[in-house]
Design a protein around this motif. Sequence first.
Motif: not given
Length: 125
Positions: A20, A47, A32
């Motif tokens: 990340n 993601t 995310q």
Amino acid sequence: MGLFDAILGNASEVNLAELNQELSPIMADNEQLALAYKLIRDMFVFTNKRMILIDKQGITGSKVEYHSIPYKSITHFCVESAGTFDMDSELKIWISGSSAPIVKELKKGTDVVGIQKTIANFMFQ
């Protein structure tokens, strides 16, 4: 077995917390990480918005190509699990406009069911 798997071309799962930090500059707002796999220096990342193929090039790996594939571009996919004598699993993803699939080898024991579920969940949103 990590290095041995990498030499054979098999991918292994990546720690998302560490990744990340590395990918935050290229991530979209509200994007995310869901899953990520590493193959020696190259990675493929899932993601909630897209799949990112990361190709580190050259001896130092300082030249990097980021290939983003939105889930809406995936026409179909196939995951083959490892067998008794087969050392690896295989992921194939077909992208609209391309007849040849993107093929990734996964080491035996990789959560192929989780990969299928991740792609399906994001494709059908």
